[in-house]
Design an enzyme around this catalytic site. Structure first.
Site, short mmCIF file in Angstrom:
data_model
loop_
_atom_site.label_atom_id
_atom_site.label_comp_id
_atom_site.label_asym_id
_atom_site.label_seq_id
_atom_site.Cartn_x
_atom_site.Cartn_y
_atom_site.Cartn_z
CE LYS A 45 24.41 32.56 -37.67
NZ LYS A 45 24.52 30.95 -37.83
CB SER A 46 29.09 33.03 -35.83
OG SER A 46 29.61 31.82 -34.76
CG MET A 75 21.89 27.66 -40.37
SD MET A 75 19.94 27.57 -40.56
CE MET A 75 19.46 29.38 -40.11
CG LEU A 77 28.62 33.40 -41.13
CD1 LEU A 77 28.45 33.08 -39.58
CD2 LEU A 77 29.85 33.21 -41.55
CG ASN A 130 32.34 29.66 -35.72
OD1 ASN A 130 33.20 28.46 -35.68
ND2 ASN A 130 31.25 29.82 -36.27
CB CYS A 133 31.35 28.79 -40.44
SG CYS A 133 29.73 28.73 -41.45
CG ASN A 135 26.99 25.09 -43.06
OD1 ASN A 135 27.30 23.91 -43.18
ND2 ASN A 135 26.05 24.99 -41.84
N GLY A 225 22.92 17.01 -32.82
CA GLY A 225 21.86 15.97 -32.04
C GLY A 225 22.87 14.70 -31.88
N GLY A 253 24.99 17.16 -28.80
CA GLY A 253 24.07 16.09 -28.47
C GLY A 253 23.64 16.24 -27.28
N GLY A 274 22.18 23.03 -28.62
CA GLY A 274 22.08 23.49 -29.88
C GLY A 274 20.63 23.06 -30.38
O1 RRO Z 1 25.64 29.61 -40.05
C1 RRO Z 1 26.03 28.45 -40.11
O2 RRO Z 1 25.69 27.78 -41.48
C2 RRO Z 1 26.60 27.72 -39.26
C3 RRO Z 1 27.69 28.20 -38.57
BR1 RRO Z 1 28.33 30.02 -38.74
C4 RRO Z 1 28.35 27.51 -37.57
O3 RRO Z 1 29.31 27.84 -36.94
N1 RRO Z 1 27.95 26.21 -37.55
C5 RRO Z 1 26.74 25.67 -38.23
O4 RRO Z 1 26.46 24.57 -37.90
N2 RRO Z 1 26.36 26.36 -38.93
#
Ligand code: RRO
Length: 315
Positions: A45-46, A75, A77, A130, A133, A135, A225, A253, A274
């Site tokens: 996970k990042s 999410m 991060l 990364n 991100c 989000n 997806g 996808g 994913g």
């Molecule tokens: O954690 C996330 O919200 C997230 C990250 Br770090 C990302 O690189 N890509 C994503 O779709 N969600």
């Protein structure tokens, strides 16, 4: 039976499949499950320098309609912090499969601090930065700010002094493919490029309740997806064409052998899963591998090299 073995930066791999960062890789038990799975490689996970709780729930939802399969996430991060993933990376069995370690610092300084520690750790984990991100409230994606991307690549190159990779957001304009590729090509230590992260800031609405599917950011989140496959293939192929010295990892996808084959045909060397991994768990890997092998057998391809990057266009 088709031979699914491959090579990534001269490392031999049993097959080209791996998880997409963020899916099944946030805690040690999940990482261990990936290590035991049929995947040819894996990524954590990042992470940020310090642990983070991430955004409020619901923050991931699957979209499992009659004709569409996908996901939306914000999410934010959530992760256990760099030291946690470094500890996992220090005990990972690299003979079993390669491990990528994804970092996503909230600032350039945080990224450089993590890069320094990883360099000092002298382990064979592959660094992926990364840049995409979508989000974190108030933070824009580095991959969409070409000056910031150039600066980051310069600093990470001089700090790390070893080959590394970047996770890119999707681009949608030929001029942006050109500009992003031109910047990446300035940095020979950028050895691999992962295309794509989720399509950022989409909005999925439930018609019955007239409500967004997820809570953070008024429902805006990254799309995965079926919706993203054509965009992912375009980005894989755009960077495959423009960055001949770099290795491309495809993401977006993939739910069966068909999409894995298409990513490879478009030029990917590794293919990440994913949304479908989130829904199906690591048992998805043997299924997709069997399907990929069956497609290769049908087409008479004995190895991945027989078709990788050999996409045809119409004259
Ligand atoms: O954690 C996330 O919200 C997230 C990250 Br770090 C990302 O690189 N890509 C994503 O779709 N969600």
């Amino acid at each position: 039976m088709a031979d699914l073995t491959t090579q990534f930066l001269e490392l031999p791999l049993k097959n080209p499949l791996m998880n997409a960062s963020g899916v099944w890789c946030s805690v040690a038990s999940q990482l261990e499950a990936l290590a035991e799975s049929a995947a040819g490689a894996m990524v954590s996970k990042s992470c940020t320098l310090q642990p983070r709780d991430g955004n409020p729930e619901p923050r991931y939802r699957v979209i499992n309609g009659e004709r569409t399969f996908g996901s939306i996430n914000s999410m934010g991060l959530p992760n256990e912090g760099f030291a946690y993933y470094l500890r996992y990376a220090q005990r990972h069995d690299y003979e079993q499969k390669p491990l990528f370690m994804s970092i996503s610092g909230l600032t350039l300084d945080d990224n450089l601090t993590m890069v320094d520690s990883l360099k000092d750790a002298v382990i064979p984990a592959l660094l992926e930065v990364n840049l995409s991100c979508p989000n974190v409230p108030g933070k824009s994606q580095i991959g969409y700010d070409f000056d910031a991307m150039d600066t980051l690549l310069a600093e990470v190159s001089s700090g790390y002094q070893r080959p590394f990779g970047v996770k890119l957001p999707p681009y949608f304009d030929m001029a942006h493919f050109d500009e992003a590729a031109e910047i990446l090509n300035r940095y020979p230590l950028v050895a691999f490029v992962t295309c794509i992260n989720s399509i950022g800031n989409a909005l999925v609405i439930d018609i019955d309740s007239e409500t967004t599917l997820i809570k953070p950011k008024d429902g805006f989140g990254g799309l995965g997806g079926d919706y993203v496959l054509p965009t992912a293939l375009a980005n894989v192929n755009a960077f495959y064409r423009r960055c001949p010295e770099k290795t491309i990892i495809g993401c977006g996808g993939v739910k069966s052998g068909t999409e894995a084959f298409l990513h490879l045909l478009a030029g990917a060397t590794l293919v990440q899963i994913g949304t479908s991994l989130y829904e199906e768990g690591p048992g998805i890997f043997p299924r997709v591998l069997d399907e990929l092998a069956a497609i290769m057998d049908d087409k008479g391809y004995k190895t991945i090299a027989d078709f990788r990057g050999k996409l045809k266009t119409i004259a």
